[in-house]
Scaffold this motif. Sequence first.
Motif, PDB file in Angstrom:
ATOM      1  N   THR A  32       0.798  -1.075  -0.220  1.00 17.92           N
ATOM      2  CA  THR A  32       0.009   0.106   0.118  1.00 17.92           C
ATOM      3  C   THR A  32       0.769   1.178   0.125  1.00 17.92           C
ATOM      4  OG1 THR A  32      -1.709  -1.242   1.328  1.00 17.92           O
ATOM      5  CG2 THR A  32      -1.920   1.331   1.018  1.00 17.92           C
TER       6      THR A  32
ATOM      7  N   CYS B 177       1.628   5.379  -1.045  1.00 19.38           N
ATOM      8  CA  CYS B 177       1.020   6.464  -1.284  1.00 19.38           C
ATOM      9  C   CYS B 177       2.058   7.326  -2.257  1.00 19.38           C
ATOM     10  CB  CYS B 177       0.866   7.197   0.004  1.00 19.38           C
ATOM     11  SG  CYS B 177       0.079   8.823  -0.131  1.00 19.38           S
TER      12      CYS B 177
ATOM     13  N   LEU C 224       0.957   8.831   7.660  1.00 22.97           N
ATOM     14  CA  LEU C 224       0.652   7.791   6.567  1.00 22.97           C
ATOM     15  C   LEU C 224       1.057   6.456   6.805  1.00 22.97           C
ATOM     16  CD1 LEU C 224       1.593  10.131   3.237  1.00 22.97           C
ATOM     17  CD2 LEU C 224      -0.903   9.259   4.102  1.00 22.97           C
TER      18      LEU C 224
ATOM     19  N   CYS D  38       0.159   2.814   5.113  1.00 26.11           N
ATOM     20  CA  CYS D  38       1.049   2.881   4.330  1.00 26.11           C
ATOM     21  C   CYS D  38       2.338   2.020   4.510  1.00 26.11           C
ATOM     22  CB  CYS D  38       1.200   3.993   3.559  1.00 26.11           C
ATOM     23  SG  CYS D  38      -0.191   4.711   2.796  1.00 26.11           S
TER      24      CYS D  38
ATOM     25  N   ASP E 288      -6.234   5.054  -8.885  1.00 22.18           N
ATOM     26  CA  ASP E 288      -7.201   4.503  -7.773  1.00 22.18           C
ATOM     27  C   ASP E 288      -8.356   3.722  -7.876  1.00 22.18           C
ATOM     28  OD1 ASP E 288      -6.228   5.764  -5.055  1.00 22.18           O
ATOM     29  OD2 ASP E 288      -5.634   7.209  -6.338  1.00 22.18           O
TER      30      ASP E 288
ATOM     31  N   SER F  94      -1.108   5.158  -4.558  1.00 19.40           N
ATOM     32  CA  SER F  94      -2.653   5.804  -4.477  1.00 19.40           C
ATOM     33  C   SER F  94      -2.251   7.159  -4.384  1.00 19.40           C
ATOM     34  CB  SER F  94      -3.278   5.299  -3.323  1.00 19.40           C
ATOM     35  OG  SER F  94      -4.511   5.738  -3.164  1.00 19.40           O
TER      36      SER F  94
ATOM     37  N   ALA G 125      -4.619   7.801  -0.856  1.00 15.84           N
ATOM     38  CA  ALA G 125      -4.025   7.586   0.133  1.00 15.84           C
ATOM     39  C   ALA G 125      -3.548   8.637   0.957  1.00 15.84           C
ATOM     40  CB  ALA G 125      -2.915   6.306   0.063  1.00 15.84           C
TER      41      ALA G 125
ATOM     42  N   PRO H 287      -5.660   6.905   3.911  1.00 18.31           N
ATOM     43  CA  PRO H 287      -4.499   5.595   3.763  1.00 18.31           C
ATOM     44  C   PRO H 287      -5.099   4.229   4.382  1.00 18.31           C
ATOM     45  CG  PRO H 287      -3.759   7.203   5.493  1.00 18.31           C
ATOM     46  CD  PRO H 287      -4.911   7.867   4.709  1.00 18.31           C
TER      47      PRO H 287
ATOM     48  N   VAL I 164      -7.549   2.797   1.953  1.00 20.30           N
ATOM     49  CA  VAL I 164      -6.896   1.974   0.685  1.00 20.30           C
ATOM     50  C   VAL I 164      -6.241   0.826   1.089  1.00 20.30           C
ATOM     51  CG1 VAL I 164      -5.141   2.244  -0.999  1.00 20.30           C
ATOM     52  CG2 VAL I 164      -6.336   4.278  -0.319  1.00 20.30           C
ATOM     53  N   ALA I 165      -5.438   0.836   2.331  1.00 18.95           N
ATOM     54  CA  ALA I 165      -5.097  -0.521   2.890  1.00 18.95           C
ATOM     55  C   ALA I 165      -6.406  -1.586   3.220  1.00 18.95           C
ATOM     56  CB  ALA I 165      -4.444  -0.259   4.248  1.00 18.95           C
TER      57      ALA I 165
END
Length: 303
Positions: free
Chosen positions: A17, A19, A43, A48, A198, A214, A217, A221, A224-225
């Motif tokens: 993941t 960013c 982040l 991330c 994304d 991303s 993110a 964040p 997304v994770a």
Amino acid sequence: MTHSPDSAHPSRPFGRTLCAMVTPFTDAGTLDLDGARRLAARLVTDGCDGLVLNGTTGESPTTTDAEKSELIAAVREAVGERVRLVAGVGTADTLHTADLARAAEKAGADGVLVVSPYYSRPPQDALEAHFLEVADATGLPVMLYDIPGRTGTRIEPETLVRLAAHPSIVAVKDCSYDFLGAQKVLARTELAYYAGCDEHILALYAVGAAGCVSTVANVVPGHVAAILDAFDAGDTAIAARLQLRATPLIEAMTAAGLPGTVTAKALLTALGRPGGPVRAPLRSADRGTADGLRALHEELSTG
């Protein structure tokens, strides 16, 4: 869910993941290294396991070579060895790109992101030679960046297959919008694919990508994770639901007419996080846009 990707996994050379981090500036427009440290630390804490610095979202066209190195060093200081740092080094000039790669290595990067040379639109043989020269310039692993909508030049699938033979070329950030082409390269090489758009995070991950780089993110964040966490846990319906829940914010940040840098910084500022203004020729988002982004963020965060 817990975020526990293995950044040392052989198929995830730069983590899972990632960013595409903005480069924070002060109100006066100078590099905000303290803000960069705080943003990077947040982040990482929020999900991330990799950060891409000095990319498009990091305003690489308008930061100096010295600022790029300073940013890498500052973020490394903030996050230590917990995550992989990938430094954008791509320019329209092969020699300059190689110089930036060496500077990134010296500053503490774990890898380099190399975009196709833009504007000059080199043919595929020249493009291949460019990437090989940059890959030979340092001991760092290389992530190629395929984004023809910005560069004017596609890294064709057959070119990627040939480049995969180089031991330092290990990954691709894919913004080609060619899902078939991406699958062809995934099937024929060991290149680690990272979704650079994304809206493609889950789709590309489902066919074997390593993860994502991303823009969204920067502000969510953990969400997304969580998409990737759910898929890894076998909860594909939950992963799909999470991806779809993020769609309004993804569209507003990346597909509503403003560059992701502008929207990410507008939302970070609205949330009281480091970001600051953008540099010309970009212009900061207006109040209405920032308010709309914040409303979508709140909806996603509380829904």
